[in-house]
Design an enzyme around this catalytic site. Structure first.
Site, PDB file in Angstrom:
ATOM      1  N   GLU A  63      -7.615  -2.398  10.412  1.00  0.00           N
ATOM      2  CA  GLU A  63      -7.862  -0.964  10.509  1.00  0.00           C
ATOM      3  C   GLU A  63      -9.217  -0.574   9.929  1.00  0.00           C
ATOM      4  O   GLU A  63      -9.947   0.248  10.505  1.00  0.00           O
ATOM      5  CB  GLU A  63      -6.765  -0.184   9.776  1.00  0.00           C
ATOM      6  CG  GLU A  63      -5.356  -0.472  10.276  1.00  0.00           C
ATOM      7  CD  GLU A  63      -4.661  -1.519   9.419  1.00  0.00           C
ATOM      8  OE1 GLU A  63      -5.217  -2.626   9.250  1.00  0.00           O
ATOM      9  OE2 GLU A  63      -3.555  -1.236   8.918  1.00  0.00           O
ATOM     10  N   CYS A  91      -1.266  -0.404   5.307  1.00  0.00           N
ATOM     11  CA  CYS A  91      -1.050  -0.423   3.860  1.00  0.00           C
ATOM     12  C   CYS A  91      -1.665   0.836   3.246  1.00  0.00           C
ATOM     13  O   CYS A  91      -2.301   1.643   3.930  1.00  0.00           O
ATOM     14  CB  CYS A  91      -1.665  -1.671   3.252  1.00  0.00           C
ATOM     15  SG  CYS A  91      -3.481  -1.703   3.333  1.00  0.00           S
ATOM     16  N   CYS A  94      -5.540   1.167   3.798  1.00  0.00           N
ATOM     17  CA  CYS A  94      -5.933   1.547   5.156  1.00  0.00           C
ATOM     18  C   CYS A  94      -5.516   2.977   5.478  1.00  0.00           C
ATOM     19  O   CYS A  94      -6.250   3.717   6.150  1.00  0.00           O
ATOM     20  CB  CYS A  94      -5.335   0.572   6.151  1.00  0.00           C
ATOM     21  SG  CYS A  94      -5.999  -1.109   5.997  1.00  0.00           S
TER      22      CYS A  94
END
EC number: 3.5.4.33
Length: 349
Positions: A63, A91, A94
């Protein structure tokens, strides 16, 4: 956050398949297979694939790299009205980056029950204290995305088990490779043989290939034998290439011919074999090649072209020379050596 499996013809599914292509490339390079794309007005403006291992960068998640690419492409660190598609639930790092970029909508495939920050462990996107909220859609092609990750970690466990089994004890010479005397009686190859074992993806395994030498005028050919064959099936083609002073390289895939033969089918993943070939091309300093493949090895040829489009000019299906029983059986003196052919026997053309 909603979770739904979309029909195959929705825009969300199409963009997720583009992210899956990036994830497959990451997996082939030895990274956890996660991929992402950023989309604006119906076109991709940034792509990313996991790369923390090779870049030694803990922030190099798919990402983050897709956001960086999109920002550079658009000339703005704010990505208003952009959507981000990623194969695994983001996560916290990101998710925070997406909020800072003002991403309009995030679509992910598989959930991450350990670190997911879009609903599994936490939901950064729905924190009312933050000055921007992003729409989230989960579960798009979740099964395909999850299976890609599961297959990768299964393969990793297989390799770790293999390494553990070999640690501290010497292998018999014929444990992973065919004894040379099994090839006695076969007519000599018209070009020299070489071995390489220090390519990163090989992890010490030995790869055999035949190389006719530098080309003078014609281009370079990289030839892939069939799923039940080995490089010897290109013998007549090699003779012709030597006469024409054309460079032809015929590797034995790991598990075939004179190359080493790990005895577990899970070891012989298509993407991993493609990555080994990419590294071999780099080691030999090959210019763009014409890829010739036996019909049942076309899936590997296409995988190789997808991972290295700048290195593969085109793919041509070619007929190998039929091998007699002695030549066909020579590399496989016992059934344990046949894990490679068995793994490849289920490939779909």
């Amino acid at each position: 956050m909603t979770s739904a499996e979309h029909p195959p013809d929705t825009p969300d599914t199409l963009w997720m398949r583009a992210a899956l292509e990036q994830a497959q490339a990451a997996g082939a390079a030895g990274e956890v297979p996660v991929g992402a794309v950023v989309v604006l007005d119906g076109r991709i403006v940034g792509v990313g694939r996991n790369a923390p291992v090779h870049t030694h960068d803990p922030t190099a998640h798919a990402e983050i790299l897709a956001l960086r690419a999109a920002a550079q492409h658009l000339g703005n660190y704010r990505l208003d009205n952009c959507e981000l598609f990623v194969t695994l639930e983001p996560c916290t790092m990101c998710a925070g980056a997406m909020l800072h970029a003002r991403i309009k909508r995030v679509v992910f495939g598989a959930s991450d029950l350990k670190t997911g920050a879009a609903g599994s462990v936490s939901n950064v996107f729905e924190m009312p204290e933050l000055n921007h909220q992003t729409q989230v859609q989960g579960g798009v092609l979740h099964q395909v995305c999850a299976e890609l990750l599961q297959d990768f970690f299964k393969q990793q466990r297989s390799r770790k088990q293999f390494d553990a089994e070999q640690t501290g004890r010497a292998l018999r010479e014929d444990a992973l490779r065919t004894p040379e005397n099994c090839f006695d009686g076969l007519p000599e190859f018209p070009a020299p043989s070489f071995y390489v074992h220090d390519l990163p993806s090989l992890a010490g395994l030995r790869l055999h290939y035949v190389d006719t030498g530098p080309a003078h005028q014609m281009g370079t050919l990289l030839c892939l034998h069939g799923t039940q064959e080995w490089s010897y099936a290109w013998r007549n083609h090699v003779k012709q290439a030597c006469v024409a002073q054309q460079r032809m390289i015929c590797p034995d895939l790991i598990g075939f011919g004179r190359s080493d033969k790990p005895k577990k089918q899970a070891f012989h993943a298509l993407a991993w074999q493609a990555q080994v070939l990419i590294e071999l091309m780099g080691r030999l300093g090959l210019a763009p090649v014409e890829l010739r493949a036996s019909a049942n090895m076309l899936p590997l040829a296409r995988q190789l072209q997808a991972l290295a489009p700048d290195q593969v000019l085109r793919i041509l299906e070619a007929q190998t020379e039929p091998l007699d029983d002695a030549a066909l059986q020579a590399p496989f003196p016992d059934k344990g050596h046949r894990a490679g052919p068995q793994a490849f026997s289920c490939l779909k053309i």
